[in-house]
Design a protein around this motif. Structure first.
Motif, mmCIF file in Angstrom:
data_model
loop_
_atom_site.group_PDB
_atom_site.id
_atom_site.type_symbol
_atom_site.label_atom_id
_atom_site.label_comp_id
_atom_site.label_asym_id
_atom_site.label_seq_id
_atom_site.Cartn_x
_atom_site.Cartn_y
_atom_site.Cartn_z
ATOM 1 N N GLU A 124 -5.296 35.867 -26.717
ATOM 2 C CA GLU A 124 -4.127 36.576 -27.233
ATOM 3 C C GLU A 124 -3.802 37.805 -26.389
ATOM 4 O O GLU A 124 -2.660 38.279 -26.392
ATOM 5 N N TYR A 125 -4.799 38.341 -25.677
ATOM 6 C CA TYR A 125 -4.597 39.563 -24.898
ATOM 7 C C TYR A 125 -3.975 39.285 -23.522
ATOM 8 O O TYR A 125 -3.589 40.217 -22.820
ATOM 9 N N CYS A 126 -3.892 38.019 -23.137
ATOM 10 C CA CYS A 126 -3.405 37.664 -21.802
ATOM 11 C C CYS A 126 -1.880 37.555 -21.789
ATOM 12 O O CYS A 126 -1.251 37.233 -22.795
ATOM 13 N N ASN A 127 -1.284 37.828 -20.618
ATOM 14 C CA ASN A 127 0.161 37.617 -20.471
ATOM 15 C C ASN A 127 0.498 36.136 -20.558
ATOM 16 O O ASN A 127 1.446 35.737 -21.237
ATOM 17 N N ARG A 128 -0.290 35.326 -19.862
ATOM 18 C CA ARG A 128 -0.152 33.869 -19.929
ATOM 19 C C ARG A 128 -1.535 33.247 -19.871
ATOM 20 O O ARG A 128 -2.479 33.865 -19.367
ATOM 21 N N ILE A 129 -1.632 32.039 -20.376
ATOM 22 C CA ILE A 129 -2.903 31.322 -20.288
ATOM 23 C C ILE A 129 -2.646 29.875 -19.879
ATOM 24 O O ILE A 129 -1.575 29.323 -20.125
ATOM 25 N N SER A 130 -3.644 29.296 -19.226
ATOM 26 C CA SER A 130 -3.632 27.859 -18.962
ATOM 27 C C SER A 130 -4.829 27.254 -19.686
ATOM 28 O O SER A 130 -5.840 27.931 -19.891
ATOM 29 N N ILE A 131 -4.698 26.009 -20.084
ATOM 30 C CA ILE A 131 -5.799 25.309 -20.740
ATOM 31 C C ILE A 131 -6.113 24.058 -19.931
ATOM 32 O O ILE A 131 -5.260 23.176 -19.776
ATOM 33 N N MET A 132 -7.339 24.012 -19.390
ATOM 34 C CA MET A 132 -7.774 22.862 -18.599
ATOM 35 C C MET A 132 -8.479 21.841 -19.475
ATOM 36 O O MET A 132 -9.305 22.195 -20.322
ATOM 37 N N VAL A 133 -8.158 20.581 -19.251
ATOM 38 C CA VAL A 133 -8.817 19.474 -19.941
ATOM 39 C C VAL A 133 -9.111 18.400 -18.907
ATOM 40 O O VAL A 133 -8.201 17.930 -18.211
ATOM 41 N N ASP A 134 -10.384 18.045 -18.763
ATOM 42 C CA ASP A 134 -10.787 16.972 -17.846
ATOM 43 C C ASP A 134 -10.212 17.164 -16.437
ATOM 44 O O ASP A 134 -9.701 16.234 -15.807
#
Length: 247
Positions: free
Chosen positions: A201-211
């Protein structure tokens, strides 16, 4: 090249034999941005980060960090980044000042620069009385602050934080994030991995990696709207629900 980008990656792939650890990553990180890099164990985060830090060559694809090519200018990248991890950040058998001096020397700072910046760090953190104390004898919260200072004292363009708040209490984690915001305000790009979904929640943007692939990338607010979720923990569970690798 876009001068507003601290990191730019296109079609990045890393294979180990028949196993594809990182599978066709493409993303940009803006200068001064706090960018969260999330994923379960085995998703490929650490492998991707090693390539961005100039510690591992990609099998294919391209990318730049701080304006330097990850395949041909790894040594330049190392001089323009900082790095901090949960597992290894400081030498416990050295004093506070010895740790700062060691890491600053590794990052190429002169003796005069180290003296000036060390004084600034001690004043900013309120650690003047601890400079000659062994790191193993100072509280965990202070160690976290010191490790972050050691990684950023040379004013890098990008600092990579690999689960930097693992194993510390919530109050210490919040205080650590104050340091992250201060670094971002100074123009340092912060690339952070974490297992604590509230920190996303504290980040400007996030990415989520899966496999080995990025399955989601946006601001926390936009991702929560997209997935009709209240928290980032819910978003993560929805995005990673079909993961074959990891926890």
């Amino acid at each position: 090249m876009n001068n507003n980008l601290a990191i730019s990656v296109r079609n990045l792939v890393k294979r180990f034999g028949n196993f594809t650890a990182v599978d066709n990553l493409s993303f940009d990180v803006r200068r001064g941005e706090i960018f969260g890099f999330l994923g379960a164990n085995g998703a490929g985060k650490t492998t991707a980060m090693r390539m961005l830090c100039g510690l591992s060559y990609p099998t294919s694809g391209s990318g730049t960090v701080a304006g330097f090519d990850i395949t041909t200018q790894a040594e330049d990248i190392k001089r323009h980044i900082g790095y901090m991890s949960q597992k290894f950040s400081l030498y416990e058998g050295l004093t506070v000042i010895e740790n700062l001096t060691l890491f600053s020397t590794i990052y190429g700072m002169s003796a005069k620069e180290i003296r000036i910046m060390s004084d600034e760090v001690f004043k900013a953190l309120g650690m003047e009385q601890m400079k000659n104390t062994l790191v193993k004898d100072i509280p965990t919260g202070w160690r976290q602050k010191l490790a972050f200072s050691a990684a950023t004292m040379h004013r890098p363009d990008v600092v990579f934080l690999d689960e930097p708040t693992g194993g510390v209490d919530p109050v210490t984690r919040r205080k650590f994030w104050e340091l992250i915001y201060q670094a971002s305000a100074q123009g340092i790009t912060v690339f952070v991995t974490t297992h604590y979904l509230d920190e996303a929640e504290y980040c400007n943007r996030i990415s989520i990696m899966v496999d080995g692939q990025i399955k989601a990338l946006d601001s926390p607010e936009n991702l929560k709207k997209e997935y009709e979720a209240v928290t980032m923990d819910e978003v993560f569970r929805l995005v990673a629900k079909d993961a074959k690798r990891g926890d």
